[in-house]
Enzyme design. Structure first.
Site, PDB file in Angstrom:
ATOM      1  N   TRP A  30       1.699   2.222  -3.830  1.00 17.77           N
ATOM      2  CA  TRP A  30       0.824   1.785  -4.574  1.00 17.77           C
ATOM      3  C   TRP A  30       1.106   4.537  -4.229  1.00 17.77           C
ATOM      4  O   TRP A  30      -0.048   4.663  -5.400  1.00 17.77           O
ATOM      5  CB  TRP A  30      -0.791   1.506  -3.753  1.00 17.77           C
ATOM      6  CG  TRP A  30      -1.073   0.948  -4.098  1.00 17.77           C
ATOM      7  CD1 TRP A  30      -1.040  -0.691  -3.771  1.00 17.77           C
ATOM      8  CD2 TRP A  30      -1.630   0.762  -6.023  1.00 17.77           C
ATOM      9  NE1 TRP A  30      -1.687  -1.424  -4.961  1.00 17.77           N
ATOM     10  CE2 TRP A  30      -2.254  -0.527  -6.150  1.00 17.77           C
ATOM     11  CE3 TRP A  30      -2.060   1.730  -6.503  1.00 17.77           C
ATOM     12  CZ2 TRP A  30      -2.787  -1.189  -7.257  1.00 17.77           C
ATOM     13  CZ3 TRP A  30      -2.448   0.690  -7.553  1.00 17.77           C
ATOM     14  CH2 TRP A  30      -2.925  -0.305  -8.425  1.00 17.77           C
ATOM     15  N   TRP A  80     -17.146  11.126 -11.947  1.00 19.38           N
ATOM     16  CA  TRP A  80     -16.222  10.546 -10.901  1.00 19.38           C
ATOM     17  C   TRP A  80     -15.424  12.247 -10.140  1.00 19.38           C
ATOM     18  O   TRP A  80     -15.507  11.658  -9.087  1.00 19.38           O
ATOM     19  CB  TRP A  80     -15.036   9.576 -10.735  1.00 19.38           C
ATOM     20  CG  TRP A  80     -14.371   9.899 -12.366  1.00 19.38           C
ATOM     21  CD1 TRP A  80     -14.254   9.948 -13.275  1.00 19.38           C
ATOM     22  CD2 TRP A  80     -12.610  11.061 -11.911  1.00 19.38           C
ATOM     23  NE1 TRP A  80     -13.246  10.966 -13.529  1.00 19.38           N
ATOM     24  CE2 TRP A  80     -13.153  10.963 -13.688  1.00 19.38           C
ATOM     25  CE3 TRP A  80     -12.179  11.294 -11.427  1.00 19.38           C
ATOM     26  CZ2 TRP A  80     -11.548  11.767 -13.805  1.00 19.38           C
ATOM     27  CZ3 TRP A  80     -11.360  11.845 -11.028  1.00 19.38           C
ATOM     28  CH2 TRP A  80     -10.165  12.392 -12.360  1.00 19.38           C
ATOM     29  N   GLU A  95       1.043  -1.761   0.474  1.00 20.23           N
ATOM     30  CA  GLU A  95       0.001   0.167  -0.044  1.00 20.23           C
ATOM     31  C   GLU A  95       0.815   1.471  -0.218  1.00 20.23           C
ATOM     32  O   GLU A  95       0.523   2.525  -0.199  1.00 20.23           O
ATOM     33  CB  GLU A  95      -0.745   0.060   0.802  1.00 20.23           C
ATOM     34  CG  GLU A  95      -2.129  -0.825   1.233  1.00 20.23           C
ATOM     35  CD  GLU A  95      -2.604  -1.183   0.328  1.00 20.23           C
ATOM     36  OE1 GLU A  95      -3.599  -0.067   0.176  1.00 20.23           O
ATOM     37  OE2 GLU A  95      -2.875  -2.402  -0.905  1.00 20.23           O
ATOM     38  N   TRP A 100     -22.220  10.844 -18.997  1.00 23.21           N
ATOM     39  CA  TRP A 100     -22.015  10.917 -17.641  1.00 23.21           C
ATOM     40  C   TRP A 100     -23.716  11.314 -16.942  1.00 23.21           C
ATOM     41  O   TRP A 100     -23.723  12.485 -18.242  1.00 23.21           O
ATOM     42  CB  TRP A 100     -21.060  11.469 -16.484  1.00 23.21           C
ATOM     43  CG  TRP A 100     -20.174  11.043 -17.127  1.00 23.21           C
ATOM     44  CD1 TRP A 100     -19.133  11.733 -17.315  1.00 23.21           C
ATOM     45  CD2 TRP A 100     -19.467  10.094 -15.981  1.00 23.21           C
ATOM     46  NE1 TRP A 100     -17.816  11.038 -17.432  1.00 23.21           N
ATOM     47  CE2 TRP A 100     -18.002  10.706 -16.367  1.00 23.21           C
ATOM     48  CE3 TRP A 100     -20.093   9.181 -15.739  1.00 23.21           C
ATOM     49  CZ2 TRP A 100     -16.729   8.943 -15.682  1.00 23.21           C
ATOM     50  CZ3 TRP A 100     -18.795   7.998 -15.085  1.00 23.21           C
ATOM     51  CH2 TRP A 100     -17.267   7.782 -15.065  1.00 23.21           C
ATOM     52  N   TRP A 118      -9.746   7.040  -7.006  1.00 23.17           N
ATOM     53  CA  TRP A 118     -11.631   7.570  -8.126  1.00 23.17           C
ATOM     54  C   TRP A 118     -11.338   6.980  -9.415  1.00 23.17           C
ATOM     55  O   TRP A 118     -12.206   6.530  -9.860  1.00 23.17           O
ATOM     56  CB  TRP A 118     -11.763   9.084  -8.191  1.00 23.17           C
ATOM     57  CG  TRP A 118     -12.311   8.937  -6.773  1.00 23.17           C
ATOM     58  CD1 TRP A 118     -11.951   9.892  -5.487  1.00 23.17           C
ATOM     59  CD2 TRP A 118     -14.330   8.841  -6.294  1.00 23.17           C
ATOM     60  NE1 TRP A 118     -12.949   9.660  -4.154  1.00 23.17           N
ATOM     61  CE2 TRP A 118     -14.231   9.092  -5.287  1.00 23.17           C
ATOM     62  CE3 TRP A 118     -14.743   8.808  -7.724  1.00 23.17           C
ATOM     63  CZ2 TRP A 118     -15.580   8.805  -4.445  1.00 23.17           C
ATOM     64  CZ3 TRP A 118     -16.624   8.419  -6.881  1.00 23.17           C
ATOM     65  CH2 TRP A 118     -16.291   8.903  -5.575  1.00 23.17           C
ATOM     66  N   ASN A 175     -10.618   1.706   3.426  1.00 19.34           N
ATOM     67  CA  ASN A 175     -10.630   1.868   1.696  1.00 19.34           C
ATOM     68  C   ASN A 175     -11.200   0.643   1.560  1.00 19.34           C
ATOM     69  O   ASN A 175     -11.873   1.342   0.688  1.00 19.34           O
ATOM     70  CB  ASN A 175      -8.847   1.306   1.737  1.00 19.34           C
ATOM     71  CG  ASN A 175      -8.479   1.207   0.543  1.00 19.34           C
ATOM     72  OD1 ASN A 175      -8.076   2.311   0.274  1.00 19.34           O
ATOM     73  ND2 ASN A 175      -7.980   0.036  -0.217  1.00 19.34           N
TER      74      ASN A 175
END
Length: 472
Positions: free
Chosen positions: A283, A365, A280, A312, A388, A347
Site C-alpha cells: 500500500w 478532508w 501494508e 463541504w 485521507w 491506523n
C-alpha cells in the site's frame, strides 16, 4: 576507483545499510555525504515539530554512522528546494567531485527538484545518477494491460507480487571503512523555530539502529499476530515502523527480507499475520506510484475530479472540537488526543477520525490532512494523502461514498472494554466500560464530557445527500 570524491545526497533515506546510492558511490571513489536542510520548504509542506525533530535527530544519527566509515556529512541550510541545484553544484565544484548519487522522490515538488538538480549539475560536468531506492518498482514500471498506471490497489498488488524478483529484494551492503579525507563533517544548522514543542525523543528514538531493533522486536513478538490484532488500538499489535520508513532509517527491502527469513521464504503465503503486514508495505508503494502518475493530488486536488464540486461545510467550531478531541464521540476524541500527545495515531483510528471529519462533519478532508501532517512524526505526503482521500471517498480505491463508519459501533468492535478510551479520555476512565462508547447524558454531565456535536443518523444522511448531489 577514482581518487576524486563522489557525492551522495541524502534526503528521506537516513541510513547506511541497504542504501543503493551510497553503495554505488562507494564503488567509484571516496564518498562525501551531503544533507540539505530546507526548513522553508518543509513548513510550506505542512511538516510540524514532531517530524522535524525526528528528522533532525535522524540526520545526527546518520552523521555518526557515516563518521564510523570516515565519510563526512556536509550540511547546508538552503531554505527551499529551489536552492538545491546551486548548493550541490557549489559543493561539487569546491571538492572537485565529478559524480553525484541520490534517491528519487515522487511527490511533485520533490520530483521537480530531482530534475533541476540533475540538469544543473550535468551542465557543470557532474555525472548524476538517480536511484529508485524507496520502491521496488519505479513509477511507470507497473502498468495495466492498457498501458496505464494502476488506479486500484488490488490489481496493483497482484502485479507487484507477480513481477517481484530476487534482484529487487537484494540488500546493498554498507560501504567499507574508507581512508580518512581532509574534509570534516559539519554540525547541524541551528534548529528552526517550531510552533509546538515536539513529543519526548524517548517516544521515537531516531536512527537506523533504533529502526532495526523495532523491526526485530515486531517480528519476534507481534508479527504473527498482526492480522488478528492490528485493528485494536488498546493492543500493541502494529509495528510502529512508519516513522522510520517515512525517513528511510529503514528500507522496505530490509522489512521484506526480514519477513522472508521469518516466514520460510514467503511473502504472500505462510503466516497470515506476516502476509498482512507485507500488504501494508505494498500500500505504501502504491500511494507513491499514485503521486507520480497523478500529480494533481500533490496540488491539493481530489483524485476523483468530480468530487471537487462537493459542498463541504465551513464550521470552525466543529473543526476545533475535532482537533482538540471534544466531539463527544469517545473513540474519535481518544484518537485525536493520541495524535496530539504522541505524534502518532493507530491506523484503524486514522480511518475512523478521518471519516468522522469528512463525512459526519462534512468538513473538507484537506483540512484534516493538513492537521495530521502538522502533528504526525511519520508525516509522509503520499501515505497521508492517500489515506485521507480514501476516507473521504475522493481518492483512488476509495471507500464508497455510502460507507460511513458509525464511531460507536467501531468503538464497541475494536475497543470492546473501552481500555483505549479510558487511557486517552481520562474523564471516562471511571465510567462503566460498557458505557464508555456512548455515555448517557447524565454521565457526560457528571464527568465533564461533552455531548455529541452531531447526531450520527442525521450526519450520515447529510453526507449521503451531499454526495448524491454530485450526480446532478
Amino acid at each position: 576507483m577514482s581518487a576524486t570524491p563522489v557525492l551522495v545526497w541524502f534526503r528521506n533515506d537516513l541510513r547506511i545499510h541497504d542504501h543503493r546510492a551510497l553503495a554505488a558511490a562507494a564503488r567509484q571513489g571516496p564518498v562525501v555525504g551531503v544533507f540539505l536542510h530546507c526548513p522553508d520548504q518543509w513548513r510550506a509542506h505542512g511538516h510540524g515539530a514532531n517530524r522535524l525533530d525526528f528528522l533532525r535527530r535522524g540526520v545526527a544519527a546518520l552523521a555518526d554512522d557515516l563518521a564510523g566509515l570516515n565519510i563526512p556529512l556536509l550540511q547546508r541550510d538552503i531554505g527551499d528546494f529551489a536552492a538545491a541545484p546551486e548548493a550541490l553544484g557549489a559543493i561539487a565544484e569546491s571538492l572537485g567531485a565529478g559524480r553525484l548519487h541520490f534517491h528519487h522522490d515522487y511527490p511533485l515538488d520533490e520530483a521537480g527538484c530531482d530534475r533541476a538538480v540533475t540538469q544543473a549539475l550535468a551542465a557543470r560536468g557532474v555525472e548524476v545518477t538517480g536511484h529508485h531506492d524507496g520502491v521496488a518498482f519505479a513509477p511507470g514500471e507497473l502498468l495495466t494491460g492498457q498501458g496505464e498506471p494502476y488506479k486500484v490497489f488490488t490489481p496493483f498488488s497482484r502485479a507487484w507480487h507477480r513481477h517481484l524478483d530476487a534482484e529487487r529484494l537484494a540488500l546493498s551492503p554498507p560501504p567499507e571503512v574508507q581512508a580518512p579525507l581532509a574534509i570534516d563533517g559539519e554540525p547541524l544548522p541551528p534548529c528552526p523555530a517550531m510552533d509546538d514543542p515536539p513529543v519526548a525523543s524517548s517516544r521515537w528514538p531516531a536512527g537506523s539502529r533504533a529502526a532495526e531493533e523495532r523491526l526485530s522486536r515486531f517480528l519476534r513478538y507481534r508479527g504473527r499476530h498482526y492480522k488478528a490484532q492490528r485493528d485494536f488500538p488498546a493492543v500493541a499489535g502494529t509495528s510502529e515502523l512508519s516513522p522510520y520508513l517515512a525517513l528511510g532509517m529503514l528500507s522496505h527491502r530490509q522489512c521484506l527480507q526480514a519477513v522472508l527469513t521469518e516466514n520460510d521464504g514467503r511473502l504472500t503465503e505462510g503466516d497470515a499475520g506476516l502476509a498482512a503486514w507485507v500488504n501494508e508495505l505494498v500500500w505504501r508503494e502504491f500511494y507513491r506510484h499514485i503521486a507520480a502518475a497523478f500529480p494533481a493530488v500533490c496540488r491539493h486536488r481530489a483524485f476523483q475530479a468530480h468530487t471537487e464540486a462537493l459542498a463541504w461545510r465551513d464550521d470552525e467550531a466543529a473543526f476545533r472540537a475535532w482537533c482538540e478531541g471534544r466531539t463527544g464521540y469517545p473513540i474519535v476524541d481518544a484518537a485525536m488526543r493520541q495524535l496530539v500527545t504522541s505524534g502518532w495515531m493507530h491506523n484503524r483510528l486514522r480511518m475512523i477520525s478521518a471519516m468522522f471529519l469528512s463525512k459526519h462533519l462534512l468538513i473538507d478532508w484537506r483540512r484534516g490532512e493538513a492537521f495530521f501532517m502538522r502533528h504526525l512524526v511519520d508525516g509522509d505526503f503520499c501515505a497521508n494523502n492517500g489515506g485521507w482521500q480514501w476516507a473521504a471517498s475522493t481518492g483512488t480505491d476509495a471507500a464508497p461514498y455510502f460507507r460511513i463508519f458509525n464511531p460507536t459501533t467501531q468503538s464497541k468492535r475494536f475497543d470492546p472494554d473501552g481500555r483505549f478510551i479510558a487511557d486517552l479520555v481520562p474523564e471516562l476512565s471511571k465510567v462503566d466500560p460498557k458505557q464508555r462508547h456512548d455515555p448517557p447524558e447524565a454521565v457526560r454531565r457528571a464527568q465533564g464530557y461533552p455531548a455529541p456535536i452531531v447526531d450520527h443518523k442525521a450526519a450520515r444522511q447529510r453526507a449521503l445527500d451531499a454526495f448524491a448531489a454530485l450526480k446532478s
